[in-house]
Design a protein around this motif. Structure first.
Motif, PDB file in Angstrom:
ATOM      1  N   TYR A 115     -40.018  45.044 -10.682  1.00 16.18           N
ATOM      2  CA  TYR A 115     -40.745  45.959 -11.547  1.00 16.18           C
ATOM      3  C   TYR A 115     -40.191  47.369 -11.346  1.00 16.18           C
ATOM      4  O   TYR A 115     -39.404  47.638 -10.430  1.00 16.18           O
ATOM      5  N   GLY A 116     -40.639  48.280 -12.180  1.00 14.79           N
ATOM      6  CA  GLY A 116     -40.327  49.699 -11.996  1.00 14.79           C
ATOM      7  C   GLY A 116     -38.843  49.980 -11.976  1.00 14.79           C
ATOM      8  O   GLY A 116     -38.062  49.422 -12.733  1.00 14.79           O
ATOM      9  N   TYR A 117     -38.426  50.841 -11.028  1.00 13.60           N
ATOM     10  CA  TYR A 117     -37.036  51.253 -10.906  1.00 13.60           C
ATOM     11  C   TYR A 117     -36.292  50.304  -9.963  1.00 13.60           C
ATOM     12  O   TYR A 117     -35.807  50.691  -8.916  1.00 13.60           O
ATOM     13  N   ARG A 118     -36.245  49.009 -10.315  1.00  9.78           N
ATOM     14  CA  ARG A 118     -35.649  47.948  -9.492  1.00  9.78           C
ATOM     15  C   ARG A 118     -36.436  47.732  -8.203  1.00  9.78           C
ATOM     16  O   ARG A 118     -35.871  47.357  -7.161  1.00  9.78           O
ATOM     17  N   ARG A 149     -33.969  57.760  -9.992  1.00 13.81           N
ATOM     18  CA  ARG A 149     -32.630  57.776  -9.403  1.00 13.81           C
ATOM     19  C   ARG A 149     -32.556  56.953  -8.121  1.00 13.81           C
ATOM     20  O   ARG A 149     -31.494  56.838  -7.516  1.00 13.81           O
ATOM     21  N   ARG A 150     -33.676  56.392  -7.718  1.00 10.31           N
ATOM     22  CA  ARG A 150     -33.778  55.518  -6.548  1.00 10.31           C
ATOM     23  C   ARG A 150     -33.296  56.208  -5.263  1.00 10.31           C
ATOM     24  O   ARG A 150     -32.650  55.595  -4.425  1.00 10.31           O
ATOM     25  N   ARG A 151     -33.640  57.454  -5.136  1.00  8.30           N
ATOM     26  CA  ARG A 151     -33.329  58.164  -3.902  1.00  8.30           C
ATOM     27  C   ARG A 151     -34.342  57.847  -2.803  1.00  8.30           C
ATOM     28  O   ARG A 151     -33.995  57.758  -1.634  1.00  8.30           O
ATOM     29  N   ARG A 182     -37.124  55.639   3.251  1.00 11.99           N
ATOM     30  CA  ARG A 182     -35.706  55.984   3.238  1.00 11.99           C
ATOM     31  C   ARG A 182     -35.404  56.967   2.120  1.00 11.99           C
ATOM     32  O   ARG A 182     -35.945  56.829   1.011  1.00 11.99           O
ATOM     33  N   TYR A 183     -34.547  57.938   2.430  1.00  9.52           N
ATOM     34  CA  TYR A 183     -34.042  58.868   1.425  1.00  9.52           C
ATOM     35  C   TYR A 183     -32.528  58.772   1.391  1.00  9.52           C
ATOM     36  O   TYR A 183     -31.870  58.757   2.442  1.00  9.52           O
ATOM     37  N   ARG A 184     -31.958  58.691   0.193  1.00  4.24           N
ATOM     38  CA  ARG A 184     -30.505  58.587   0.058  1.00  4.24           C
ATOM     39  C   ARG A 184     -30.037  59.451  -1.105  1.00  4.24           C
ATOM     40  O   ARG A 184     -30.570  59.362  -2.215  1.00  4.24           O
ATOM     41  N   SER A 185     -29.051  60.304  -0.834  1.00 11.04           N
ATOM     42  CA  SER A 185     -28.410  61.104  -1.878  1.00 11.04           C
ATOM     43  C   SER A 185     -26.906  60.885  -1.790  1.00 11.04           C
ATOM     44  O   SER A 185     -26.439  59.999  -1.059  1.00 11.04           O
ATOM     45  N   LYS A 186     -26.148  61.694  -2.492  1.00  8.82           N
ATOM     46  CA  LYS A 186     -24.701  61.501  -2.525  1.00  8.82           C
ATOM     47  C   LYS A 186     -24.070  61.708  -1.154  1.00  8.82           C
ATOM     48  O   LYS A 186     -23.114  61.014  -0.787  1.00  8.82           O
TER      49      LYS A 186
END
Length: 345
Positions: A174-177, A227-229, A261-265
């Motif tokens: 559901y939602g953003y994967r 953005r699934r960050r 969890r937080y993930r960016s570039k």
């Protein structure tokens, strides 16, 4: 164009890690508390293949090696994991899979939950498993059945055993994967030489020991943004472990786990907390203390990494674990902190 030839796509990734750190209770002991600085190294290797038919082939190898510089308890700990998995699309809804898993471990292990020895021991051994599976997807929902079989080989004082049983998972995307799932797993574990114990703790000669373990899990992996960050992973589990004798080794475990969890570039950070509560319906604290055994395990961790360049990362990790029990020598607390560099190529 239906006449185009089918193609396969191969790719791979390799990561090497190295770092330094400190662990303050190498033996996971309530009394013999010794710490040491250490040097660590690690490897992540992945080779995979995707085809236009939807088939997938994956080989994954993971390893960690910790060398303690001033220890009188243990001079090194190692973990190696190797996985090979093949997935075959049978139709738009059905997929078959076959997995082969290998684990090598040489590390201190809290054996008090399921062993006769109510303390930590050096667990040195290897495990190989086979996992055929079948998955059916219906829109945003899926059902997956896996049959697990494994052989665990240990050096003394731990005993070798076989393990087999099915695992059923039901999931909803559901939602953003994001994913909501529930699972049930049954494991039958007969030991090679361990014997049953009577409820007073005496050995039953000639009676081989086996465990019947049932585990139910409810979990959610929830992405908080498009953005699934940000990802929140929650897991609730209940395990009922029964022995095939007078029930001396029976126990129930309740587990709650939460990770953010937080993930960016260029950044990744995560924190996790896990709490387990063990209840033993027949084991008592001592012959002259008829209180029933209980214990709690609490594990906390924090991890952060920063991309310095395209292929180079700086990372740091902190882990804390404590065992709290009625029996004093089951208790321990351990901290481990380390950091270093990771190269990807």
């Amino acid at each position: 164009d239906l006449n185009l030839p089918l193609k396969s796509f191969w790719d791979h990734s390799i990561s090497l890690r190295t770092g330094m750190g400190y662990k303050d209770n190498l033996a996971l002991s309530a009394f013999n508390v010794q710490g040491s600085p250490f040097f660590a190294s690690g490897l992540d290797l992945m080779v995979f293949r995707n085809s236009t038919q939807g088939d997938e082939f994956l080989i994954y190898v993971y390893g960690e090696d910790f060398r303690y510089l001033s220890s009188q308890v243990i001079d090194q700990e190692q973990t190696w994991i190797a996985q090979m998995q093949f997935k075959k699309e049978l139709s738009s809804s059905w997929r078959a899979s076959l997995g082969v898993n290998y684990l090598y471990q040489n590390q201190m292990f809290d054996s008090s939950t399921s062993e006769t020895e109510l303390s930590s021991v050096l667990a040195k051994g290897q495990r190989i498993g086979l996992e055929p599976g079948l998955r059916a997807a219906f829109g945003s929902n899926y059902v997956e059945l896996t049959l697990n079989g494994a052989r665990q080989l240990y050096e003394e004082p731990l005993d070798d055993y076989w393990e087999a049983g099915p695992k059923l998972v039901i999931g909803h995307n559901y939602g953003y994967r994001s994913l909501l799932y529930t699972s049930y797993e049954f494991r039958y574990r007969p030991y090679d030489t361990r014997l049953q114990l009577a409820r007073d703790g005496t050995t039953l000669a000639g009676e081989s020991l086996a465990y019947y373990q049932n585990e139910a899990v409810v979990g959610v992996n929830h992405y908080l943004d498009p953005r699934r960050r940000w990802l929140a992973k929650t897991r609730l589990a209940y395990t009922a472990s029964l022995d095939n004798g007078p029930d001396y080794f029976d126990y129930s475990r309740f587990l709650v786990s939460q990770q953010i969890r937080y993930r960016s570039k260029t950044w990744e950070a995560r924190v996790q907390a896990k709490v387990s509560h063990y209840l033993y319906p027949f084991q008592t604290v001592a012959v002259d203390d008829l209180r029933l055994r209980q214990k709690n395990l609490v594990a906390l961790s924090a991890y952060a990494e920063k991309n310095l360049f395209k292929s180079l990362k700086l990372f740091a990790e902190y882990e804390f674990e404590t065992s709290m029990a009625i029996i004093l020598y089951e208790e321990y607390a351990v901290n481990r902190i380390w950091g270093g560099l990771e190269w990807e190529f």
